[in-house]
Design a protein around this motif. Structure first.
Motif, PDB file in Angstrom:
ATOM      1  N   ASN A  24      59.529  16.353  17.924  1.00 24.75           N
ATOM      2  CA  ASN A  24      60.223  16.396  16.634  1.00 24.75           C
ATOM      3  C   ASN A  24      59.486  15.490  15.653  1.00 24.75           C
ATOM      4  N   GLN A  25      59.888  15.532  14.412  1.00 29.32           N
ATOM      5  CA  GLN A  25      59.150  14.824  13.361  1.00 29.32           C
ATOM      6  C   GLN A  25      59.118  13.315  13.595  1.00 29.32           C
ATOM      7  N   ARG A  28      56.585  12.652  16.301  1.00 29.11           N
ATOM      8  CA  ARG A  28      55.224  12.857  15.786  1.00 29.11           C
ATOM      9  C   ARG A  28      54.748  11.650  14.998  1.00 29.11           C
ATOM     10  N   THR A  29      55.612  11.140  14.147  1.00 31.64           N
ATOM     11  CA  THR A  29      55.262   9.972  13.338  1.00 31.64           C
ATOM     12  C   THR A  29      54.975   8.771  14.239  1.00 31.64           C
TER      13      THR A  29
END
Length: 161
Positions: A24-25, A28-29
């Protein structure tokens, strides 16, 4: 299997990402922050493989860009180094000595090249000639679409006058 591909410049800015595993975002970050901190601080004489979270990260520096690929722990690191080099050689051929600005302003073309080489995290095309031919065909389709869109807008403009 390649889990993801990252292109990071020497200041830590991400220039290209391709995820083949579900993240998920927020994850990823976090992955990008961790890996950029880990890879950018390594000395130039250290090896290009890093064990990370049960995976291996294989990276290679070309000028100011770090090309990173995360692979499963039992995958062959040298094969992935060759895939990275193969990707860079095709980008060099396409752009004529690729640089960071080429990837910033033509990121969609870099994604075309990557998508022709890798599918679902696996190497699909090892021939530089085939990739170049496919990218040229894709470029011609894009140019034809632009010309057609321009001619349609000209027809509409003439009809409304």
């Amino acid at each position: 299997m390649i889990n993801f591909v990252l292109l990071i410049n020497s200041q830590g800015k991400v220039r290209l990402t391709k995820w083949y595993s579900p993240y998920n975002q927020k994850e990823r970050t976090k992955v990008i922050c961790e890996l950029s901190g880990l890879i950018l601080t390594r000395g130039p004489k250290l090896c290009n493989f890093v064990e990370w979270r049960g995976y291996k990260v294989v990276y290679r520096r070309y000028a100011s860009l770090y090309f990173c690929m995360c692979i499963d722990a039992d995958d062959n690191e040298l094969e992935v180094l060759e895939i990275i080099h193969h990707f860079v050689e095709i980008l060099d051929r396409y752009f004529g000595t690729v640089c960071e600005l080429d990837l910033i302003f033509n990121f969609h073309k870099a994604y075309y090249v990557l998508d022709e080489i890798l599918i679902a995290g696996e190497l699909q095309e090892s021939s530089k000639k085939n990739v170049a031919r496919l990218i040229a065909a894709q470029d011609s389709v894009v140019e034809e679409a632009k010309e057609e869109a321009g001619s349609i807008s000209n027809i509409i403009a003439q009809a409304t006058n």
